[in-house]
Enzyme design. Structure first.
Site, mmCIF file in Angstrom:
data_model
loop_
_atom_site.group_PDB
_atom_site.id
_atom_site.type_symbol
_atom_site.label_atom_id
_atom_site.label_comp_id
_atom_site.label_asym_id
_atom_site.label_seq_id
_atom_site.Cartn_x
_atom_site.Cartn_y
_atom_site.Cartn_z
ATOM 1 N N GLY A 252 63.671 57.002 33.063
ATOM 2 C CA GLY A 252 63.238 57.118 31.672
ATOM 3 C C GLY A 252 61.945 57.899 31.586
ATOM 4 N N GLU A 253 61.530 58.058 30.349
ATOM 5 C CA GLU A 253 60.329 58.854 30.138
ATOM 6 C C GLU A 253 59.439 58.175 29.112
ATOM 7 O OE1 GLU A 253 59.368 63.490 29.146
ATOM 8 O OE2 GLU A 253 61.395 62.899 29.727
ATOM 9 N N GLY A 254 58.151 58.144 29.373
ATOM 10 C CA GLY A 254 57.216 57.594 28.408
ATOM 11 C C GLY A 254 56.346 58.713 27.883
ATOM 12 N N GLN A 255 55.448 58.365 26.949
ATOM 13 C CA GLN A 255 54.604 59.390 26.349
ATOM 14 C C GLN A 255 53.673 60.015 27.384
ATOM 15 O OE1 GLN A 255 52.515 57.927 22.956
ATOM 16 N NE2 GLN A 255 51.506 59.881 22.607
ATOM 17 N N VAL B 266 59.448 57.460 34.514
ATOM 18 C CA VAL B 266 59.799 56.305 35.344
ATOM 19 C C VAL B 266 60.944 56.750 36.260
ATOM 20 C CG1 VAL B 266 60.484 53.889 35.367
ATOM 21 C CG2 VAL B 266 59.195 54.777 33.426
ATOM 22 N N LYS C 150 56.555 54.121 38.045
ATOM 23 C CA LYS C 150 56.076 54.736 36.798
ATOM 24 C C LYS C 150 54.891 55.621 37.153
ATOM 25 C CE LYS C 150 54.901 52.873 32.250
ATOM 26 N NZ LYS C 150 55.037 51.642 31.496
ATOM 27 N N ASP D 215 53.364 44.060 21.277
ATOM 28 C CA ASP D 215 54.434 45.037 21.117
ATOM 29 C C ASP D 215 55.753 44.461 21.607
ATOM 30 O OD1 ASP D 215 55.019 48.460 22.209
ATOM 31 O OD2 ASP D 215 55.677 47.333 20.458
HETATM 32 P P1 AMP Z 1 58.272 52.857 29.963
HETATM 33 O O1 AMP Z 1 57.918 53.775 28.872
HETATM 34 O O2 AMP Z 1 57.372 53.011 31.088
HETATM 35 O O3 AMP Z 1 58.245 51.443 29.538
HETATM 36 O O4 AMP Z 1 59.748 53.171 30.446
HETATM 37 C C1 AMP Z 1 60.632 54.135 29.923
HETATM 38 C C2 AMP Z 1 62.049 53.759 30.276
HETATM 39 O O5 AMP Z 1 62.193 53.671 31.676
HETATM 40 C C3 AMP Z 1 62.454 52.397 29.749
HETATM 41 O O6 AMP Z 1 62.952 52.473 28.434
HETATM 42 C C4 AMP Z 1 63.529 51.974 30.732
HETATM 43 O O7 AMP Z 1 64.792 52.500 30.342
HETATM 44 C C5 AMP Z 1 63.100 52.653 32.020
HETATM 45 N N1 AMP Z 1 62.393 51.685 32.887
HETATM 46 C C6 AMP Z 1 61.092 51.383 32.877
HETATM 47 N N2 AMP Z 1 60.795 50.465 33.811
HETATM 48 C C7 AMP Z 1 61.953 50.167 34.436
HETATM 49 C C8 AMP Z 1 62.298 49.262 35.497
HETATM 50 N N3 AMP Z 1 61.380 48.490 36.069
HETATM 51 N N4 AMP Z 1 63.576 49.198 35.871
HETATM 52 C C9 AMP Z 1 64.495 49.957 35.247
HETATM 53 N N5 AMP Z 1 64.244 50.833 34.264
HETATM 54 C C10 AMP Z 1 62.977 50.951 33.852
#
Ligand code: AMP
Length: 868
Positions: free
Chosen positions: A574-577, A581, A612, A723
């Site tokens: 996944g991707e955050g701002q 990840v 992350k 949140d």
């Molecule tokens: P985040 O913005 O860091 O919370 O994560 C972005 C996306 O990454 C989330 O919506 C999940 O789909 C995926 N993700 C984050 N942490 C995990 C994890 N520990 N295990 C599996 N997927 C994760």
């Protein structure tokens, strides 16, 4: 007595006193109550119009944000208004004089069927119903910019405010558009009862070559030498500054705040003013706001002689008052002239000069209650009777009332003093306790600091040097309420009555013990920290203090640096701002972990982990937020909280390694599922497997139980997540749920957040009313978010909460929660949700009173019970 009770009493006493003082002076900033178009206190028969397009667009439908079902959603005049806006009007009779500070207008949308609104309009008002005055602003402009669409409410501050009983809204159009209007007036009752004053107009002073005008520039009747039958600057609620050359109001000329006279023009040595009232009153005192800048020849009056009139003749015996001459202080001030409880419907005062000039900016009267012999018009509900001049003035004053009132006031003051002493005592005591606990905490942190690994020590110093900021100042931003969380409360201005009720919420009181550092990017609202909460009964003040901890001292010593080269990238999760990840294999992680950190049931080597990373170009705030998330997560140990296994912070990019949750986030997980209906129960195992995209109601509740359990753990630490939402929960094997995201926002769910002018980003659909309006985040606001999360779960995340409302409408709805007049919209009961779960659990999370919301412990128990 409990502190809570004490505070409640204090608040009531405060409002009683406020009401008492309001009799003497109106504070325009406080006086912003809706006067009853929306709430229905103004009766239909008090709303009239010059004409109406049809019966269904009659005047009575011209109420802002009001739908009584049988109308077409607004008042629309029959013929289109003339360009000068003088023909058509919607008239509101307030039944008594009111101080009106704000007006609101809205168009007609009729749920999408209509699109009529007034782009511009004018206002006329009257105090007696026969003499009408056109309102204009301080610069003389009469036309007010109105609505741009049929939906939004547009509010307009009336500067200067109006004192009137009747108000007319007159749409201004160019004939090409049909206009419809809905309106509201905001203000408070004008208890002074002053209908008009008559004074000689002010003079012009030349001060060191500068023209200083002391005329009454907002006097609302045609003026000649002597101003008569109107009200103006002396009753506009604006008091002049000490230096009369400057004004409160931007862009105004020198002397603007004052009406002033030169001694030279008054051979008798005094200025005579006549004040006419709505009916015979019993006058206690008069307050005159005077300038006293004697270094420039201005001084307060030397003597005031006041005559009284109840019928047609002035009474012979005046009241004379000589204030103490102040030769020391040049500050402007209110001078109180005692009026000896005289009864009158008019007062004539002669103010004697004591210097070259005399400048007044405000005059207010305090009149006690009087009982009249006259047959008063019967009171209508919500509308105080207003006896206008010319009504029978015979009266009798009931002195015992005054005595009772004084007695009550003395008693109230005594109670108040006792309460203040108790509160002060409690606060001193609390501070002592806080200090003691902080000292303990500091000791603990110092001890931890001593055992930091070298890697952390190195990183600490490199961080500190970066950008020259110390780790302390960085983490003062943990609680970004002051600088950025004021933004949500700005929205309160959309909710006028709220604006006044938070007037006393100065930033200094609202952010006690919290310092906001500078921020060059939109900070994420969901920043969380382990905080200590001082229980507060007063919903209007913050009482949250962040424990301001050094990042590295706070990081658990067991959070070790993991060798980066032992991580093998597998795929992007996944991707955050601020970063990405990744799913990675971590070579030797099991050996690396402390015993209590080994992950149950996962002995494979290499271990699959989620990594992350922070984007390398992330700015300092993002970096700090990331490190903060590490610090927070390193302290949390619970089966329903995602676990931080190790970190890579020795070099860039910064990484945090958490346990891998195979099924990603709960929102996406549920979105791909279908609810298993009773009809699906009989399916064979094969069909069941094929239908693995189905989930039963009890599984859903099982998920909610786990979230409630994780939150129960967080609340036991006084930890406010801020949140909670399905997007921030992760799903592992066998529907295991863990709460995640302790400080970063994501792109994927950008639509769930509301950005206010590039500042704080808020998940308003999950936030309690007090978080949005007051910036107040507590366990109870997490409970609110839990209610929304439960709703998401039971609707399988098929739609966003309040999907039919725009962000602005969600905020308006928040205002309704605050107003609590039964107009707030709740999320509907999800189809699969039993009535008792909806009523007893979900709705209880959204109770207005935060104290009445259930605890996570209670909700956990309740959900477990519903599973049984
Ligand atoms: P985040 O913005 O860091 O919370 O994560 C972005 C996306 O990454 C989330 O919506 C999940 O789909 C995926 N993700 C984050 N942490 C995990 C994890 N520990 N295990 C599996 N997927 C994760």
């Amino acid at each position: 007595m409990k502190l809570v009770e004490v505070k409640l009493i204090t608040r009531h006493v405060f409002f009683i006193l406020l009401a008492a003082t309001a009799r003497a002076q109106v504070n325009p900033e406080m006086c912003r109550y809706p006067l009853g178009m929306t709430g229905g206190q103004i009766q239909d028969e008090d709303i009239s119009a010059s004409s109406q397009w049809s019966e269904s667009t009659a005047a009575r439908f011209g109420r802002l944000e009001f739908d009584n079902g049988d109308g077409d959603g607004a008042w629309c005049p029959d013929i289109m208004s003339e360009p000068d806006g003088l023909k058509e009007y919607l008239q509101v009779d307030l039944r008594s004089l009111h101080f009106i500070t704000l007006v609101g207008t809205q168009g007609r949308h009729a749920d999408g069927m209509g699109n009529e609104f007034a782009q511009r309009y004018m206002i006329k008002y009257s105090r007696d119903g026969s003499n009408w005055v056109g309102w204009h602003d301080r610069k003389g402009r009469q036309v007010i910019e109105g609505n741009r669409n049929a939906y939004d409410v547009v509010l307009k501050d009336l500067e200067p405010p109006i004192i009137a009983r009747f108000v007319r809204f007159m749409p201004v159009t160019d004939h090409s558009m049909i206009v419809c209007m809905r309106v509201e007036l905001y203000g408070c009752e004008w208890l002074d009862g002053l209908m008009s004053y008559s004074i000689p107009d002010g003079h012009q002073m030349i001060y060191r070559g500068l023209d200083v005008y002391f005329n009454d520039s907002v006097y609302d009747r045609a003026s000649a030498e002597r101003l008569t039958k109107g009200l103006g600057q002396l009753t506009d609620g604006t008091w002049g500054l000490d230096d009369f050359l400057h004004s409160h109001i931007y862009g105004m000329w020198p002397g603007y705040d004052y009406v002033g006279w030169s001694n030279k023009s008054f051979p008798k040595g005094y200025v005579e003013m006549i004040f006419e009232f709505d009916h015979v009153r019993n006058f206690t005192s008069m307050k005159v706001h005077c300038n006293n800048m004697f270094s420039r020849g201005v001084r307060m009056f030397r003597q005031a002689t006041c005559y009284f009139r109840s019928g047609s003749e002035w009474e012979a015996d005046p009241v004379t008052f000589r204030p103490t001459v102040d030769r020391m202080s040049q500050t402007a001030r209110f001078v109180t002239v005692p009026l000896g409880d005289r009864t009158a419907s008019a007062i004539k005062c002669r103010f004697h000069f004591s210097d070259l000039w005399m400048l007044f900016s405000e005059v207010a009267f305090q009149s006690g209650s009087a009982v009249y012999n006259t047959s008063l018009t019967p009171r209508k509900p919500g509308h105080p009777t207003n006896t206008l001049p010319g009504d029978d003035p015979t009266h009798k004053v009931d002195d015992s009332n005054t005595r009772i009132l004084i007695g009550c006031l003395v008693a109230i003051i005594a109670i108040l003093l006792t309460i203040i002493v108790i509160i002060l005592w409690r606060q001193v005591w609390q501070k002592m306790l806080e200090k003691a606990s902080r000292r303990l905490l500091d000791d603990e942190l110092t001890a931890r600091l001593a055992v930091q690994t070298q890697a952390f020590s190195f990183h600490h110093s490199s961080l500190s040097s970066e950008g020259g900021s110390t780790s302390n100042s960085t983490y003062e931003r943990i609680f970004p309420l002051c600088a950025d969380y004021q933004e949500p409360s700005r929205l309160i201005r959309k909710l006028p009555e709220f604006a006044q009720s938070t007037e006393h919420l100065g930033p200094s009181t609202s952010c006690k013990g919290v310092t906001a550092g500078g921020s060059d990017s939109a900070p994420h609202y969901a920043e969380a920290d382990i905080i200590s909460l001082q229980e507060s009964s007063d919903s209007s003040t913050y009482s949250i203090t962040a424990v301001n901890m050094n990042l590295f001292a706070g990081t658990d010593s067991s959070m070790k640096e993991f060798p980066r080269h032992k991580l093998t990238f597998k795929e992007k999760l996944g991707e955050g701002q601020f970063g990405e990840v990744h799913l990675c294999e971590a070579e030797g992680m099991q050996d690396f972990l402390d015993e209590d950190l080994s992950i149950e049931g996962n002995n494979e080597s290499p271990l699959l982990v989620a990594v992350k990373t922070l984007r390398e170009d992330a700015n300092k705030n993002a970096r700090n937020d990331f490190l903060k998330e590490i610090r927070i997560m390193s302290r949390l140990r619970d089966p329903n909280i995602v676990r931080l296994l190790a970190v890579c912070v020795d070099s860039d990019p910064l990484c945090m390694i958490t346990e891998y949750m195979e099924n990603g986030d709960l929102n996406q997980f549920l979105c791909n599922l279908r609810l298993k209906e009773a009809a699906d129960e009989d399916k064979t195992e094969q069909e069941e497997n094929e239908g693995k995209s189905m989930v039963s109601y009890s599984k859903l509740i099982g998920m909610a139980v786990q979230i409630a359990s994780g939150m129960k753990y967080l609340s036991s630490l006084n930890f406010v997540h801020r949140d909670l939402a399905t997007r921030n929960c992760l799903v592992g094997k066998n529907y295991t749920i863990k709460i995640a995201d302790f400080g970063m926002s994501r792109n994927l769910y950008r639509g769930d957040y509301y950005r206010i002018q590039g500042r704080a980003v808020l998940p308003i659909r999950w936030m309690s009313w007090e978080s949005i309006l007051l910036g107040k985040f507590t366990m109870a606001s997490d409970v609110w978010a839990f209610g929304v999360t439960l709703w998401e779960i039971l609707t399988l995340c098929k739609e966003q909460p309040y999907s039919q409302l725009s962000d602005e409408q969600v905020i308006e709805n928040t205002g309704e929660f605050f107003r609590d007049q039964g107009k707030q919209v709740y999320l509907p009961k999800p189809a699969c949700c039993p009535e008792r779960v909806y009523a007893n659990l979900m709705l209880s999370c959204w109770r207005r009173n935060a104290k009445q919301r259930p605890s996570f412990q209670e909700m956990h128990a309740q959900l477990m019970e519903s599973l049984a």
